[in-house]
Each structure stands twice: as C-alpha cells, then as structure tokens.
Write a protein that holds these residues in place. Structure first.
Motif: not given
Length: 376
Positions: A163, A166-170, A207, A249, A251, A373-374, A376
């Motif tokens: 959690s 994944l909250a850092q993904i950008q 990625s 996820v 992007v 939910s996945l 971003f």
C-alpha cells in the motif's frame, strides 16, 4: 517451532525406510527442522541426524548455531590458525560421522541440494544413498498453528508495504523509489511491533511495455512514464515465514488491448481463488485459471504456473501447475498468481497468499484487485 516433533517424524521415516543416517543441505529444510538459518556464501552448513542431531558449521557461525539451533551438537570447522582444533573442512566432519554407520547401510540426503563431491564420496565409500528431500518437502506442505500465525503476520507486513509503495506511483518516480517507500514502512513497523525479529524482503517493480513482460527482473533507476504498465511484486518474510502480494497498475488510461489483458488476469486469479479447496487437484486449479486466458485468446502468453506453495521458502512445493495431479489439503499455503506477458502491450499479474481452509481458502493478503483501483 516444535523441532522435536519434526525430528521425530523424520526418524520414523528413517526407521520405515531402513535409513541409518541423514545429511540435509537445503537451508530451508534445515531451518524447518532446527530453527537455524544463516547466510550461506562459500562455507557449507549441513544438518546431520542419526541417534543425535548435529549442525556442521564454519567457525564464524559457531556462536550463532549454539544460540539458535535446536540440535544436540554443533560441529565446527575452522579456516583460521590457532583455533585449537584440527578440522578445516565440513568434509572432515562428514567422514567422521559416516564411519559410525555399517558399510552397507543406507544414508539419506536431499538429492536436489547435496554437492556432487559429497554424493560421490558417500557412494564410493560403499553406502546406498537415497533421497529424503521429498519427504521433508511433504512434511512442510501442511502448516501447523505456529506457522500459520507467522504467515498471517507476514501478510500484514506485506499488505502495509504494498500500500505504501503503490501510493508513491506517478510519472517521474523511479522503480527503485517505488520499492523504497514500502521498505521504509516495513522497517519502521517491524521495529515497533516485533522486537528482536528478522525480516527479509524481495521486491521488484518492472515498468513499461518491455520490462513488465519479464516476470522476474530487478527494479532499476528507470523513471515511470505515462502509459506504463507496472507489476509491483513483493514478498516479506518475518522470522523465516513469508507472504506474497503483487499488483499490476497502469499509469494513465489503458489501451483496449491492455484493458482486455488486465481484466483477463483479474478474472483468472479470482477463478483460481474461488475454486481452490481441499480435494481438488493442483492441475485443476491451474486449469480453471488457464481457461480464462484461453477464452480471451491469450493462452500463449500465460507462460508460467498459476501458483506455488509458500512458507519457509519464497517458492516451495507443492506447485499449482498443469502436470501436478496430487490434491490440495487443508493447512497448505499458496501464492495464487496467474499471469500473461504480451509484447507491445505489457505484463499483467496479481498475486495473493491464501491458506487452505476446510471448505476453500482464506486470503491473508489484502489490496484492491479491480482495474479501476489500480489506474494511477
């Protein structure tokens, strides 16, 4: 851990098979039997069982083994002068222990891990060498209450780490930075909740369209870009027991092909989770997941098994694959992770750790699995 109970089971097997002595080289088997786990580089560590139990260790592991291993004897070999003992190799201890057996006796080893020179020595010395590694794996199939508890705690830690990562993904962050966010949360939580505990971590976040189709590839300094597919894959081990959680996820907005593949991967995993229970075959679990990919016309991209056992090892038997036809039993633990890897589109795989219950399974990992939910 109840090492005495496990040793006694192994002794019963030895008696039934007329095996006079056992040498175990697999570090995870050793941990399961003795509670001892060390970093093994170039210095072999061996567990021996005859009437008594012993660990053969290099000098620098002597204190560690005396403190943590549940064995009768710690036999040490030395690589420095002035030790006051003559043994300079593990082979010397093996030779001394072997001499305690009749020349025609049967000696058990884990054949998948024994070094070739040790195997040849035993055979050339006139002993019949048989495999006991598979029996130890079978002992490990069914988790006891303590193991289940450790798996559940590891599951809580891996949930936290995923959690936070994944909250850092950008766009603009690197794969390594994604991993680092979860690692930092793990270290803080473990220090606060579990004093004097050990964790070990496997994490990778390949990625992009090229890297995400390689199921096992180390994270690097590549920066995330809009349109990337990322498979964040993580295992956390707490005091020797592991849980696994993986999420795919995207992007930005997925293409039609990516959405189709993503939904197929989600459905395949859910079908396997819903299907697995005591009495079904490992191959049948693999089949129900693979049927989803076949229906979507994507079966040629499903290039690995649907899942694997998990516990003391990152990947351990039994395996949920097409040609394994034994049956699931209550108390087993699996990672359920069907995946597809499509050149030019991306890789898609969710993984969750489940414990087999009397009528199905219970997930010990938690993070949303739906595509919405996945994104971003």
């Amino acid at each position: 851990m109840d090492s005495t109970k496990r040793i006694n089971r192994l002794k019963e097997f030895m008696k039934d098979q007329s095996i006079s002595a056992v040498f175990v080289f697999n570090p995870d088997h050793q941990f399961y039997l003795t509670n001892f786990k060390a970093l093994i580089y170039s210095r072999p560590i061996i567990f021996h069982l005859q009437e008594k139990t012993a660990m053969i260790v290099p000098g620098l592991e002597e204190t560690h083994a005396l403190e943590h291993s549940h064995v009768d004897d710690v036999l040490v070999y030395f690589e420095h002068p002035g030790a006051g003992r003559d043994e300079t190799s593990h082979i010397e201890h093996i030779r001394a222990l072997v001499k305690q057996n009749p020349d025609s006796s049967k000696i058990g080893v884990d054949l998948a891990f024994i070094p070739g020179e040790v195997l040849l020595y035993l055979q050339e010395s006139g002993y019949q060498v048989v495999d006991i590694g598979q029996f130890i794996y079978q002992m490990r199939f069914i988790k006891d209450e303590e193991e289940i508890h450790m798996l559940e705690l590891a599951g809580q830690l891996v949930n936290l780490a995923v959690s936070k990562s994944l909250a850092q993904i950008q766009a603009g962050i690197t794969e390594m930075e994604i991993d680092a966010a979860g690692n930092a949360a793990l270290f803080e939580a473990t220090a606060a909740k579990y004093p004097d505990s050990v964790i070990d971590i496997v994490v990778m976040s390949p990625s992009g369209l090229k890297r995400s189709i390689m199921p096992h590839v180390f994270s690097n300094t590549r920066k995330i870009e809009a349109g990337d597919v990322i498979i964040h894959s993580r295992q956390v081990g707490l005091n020797g027991y592991r849980a696994e959680l993986e999420r795919t996820v995207i992007v930005g907005k997925p293409t039609f092909e990516q959405e189709k593949a993503f939904q197929a991967a989600i459905e395949a995993q859910q079908r396997a989770i819903d299907f697995i229970k005591p009495g079904v075959k490992f191959s049948e679990v693999d089949s129900v997941a693979r049927q989803v990919f076949e229906k979507a016309g994507l079966e040629k991209y499903a290039i690995h098994r649907t899942g694997h056992g998990i516990g003391a090892s990152a990947h351990e038997q039994p395996f949920l694959r097409y040609d394994h036809h034994d049956v699931v039993e209550e108390g087993m633990a699996f990672s359920i992770e069907p995946g597809i890897y499509i050149p030019g589109v991306g890789g898609f795989r969710h993984s969750d750790t489940v414990l087999i219950t009397p009528d199905g399974c219970r997930l010990i990992t938690e993070y949303p699995r739906d595509m919405e939910s996945l994104l971003f």
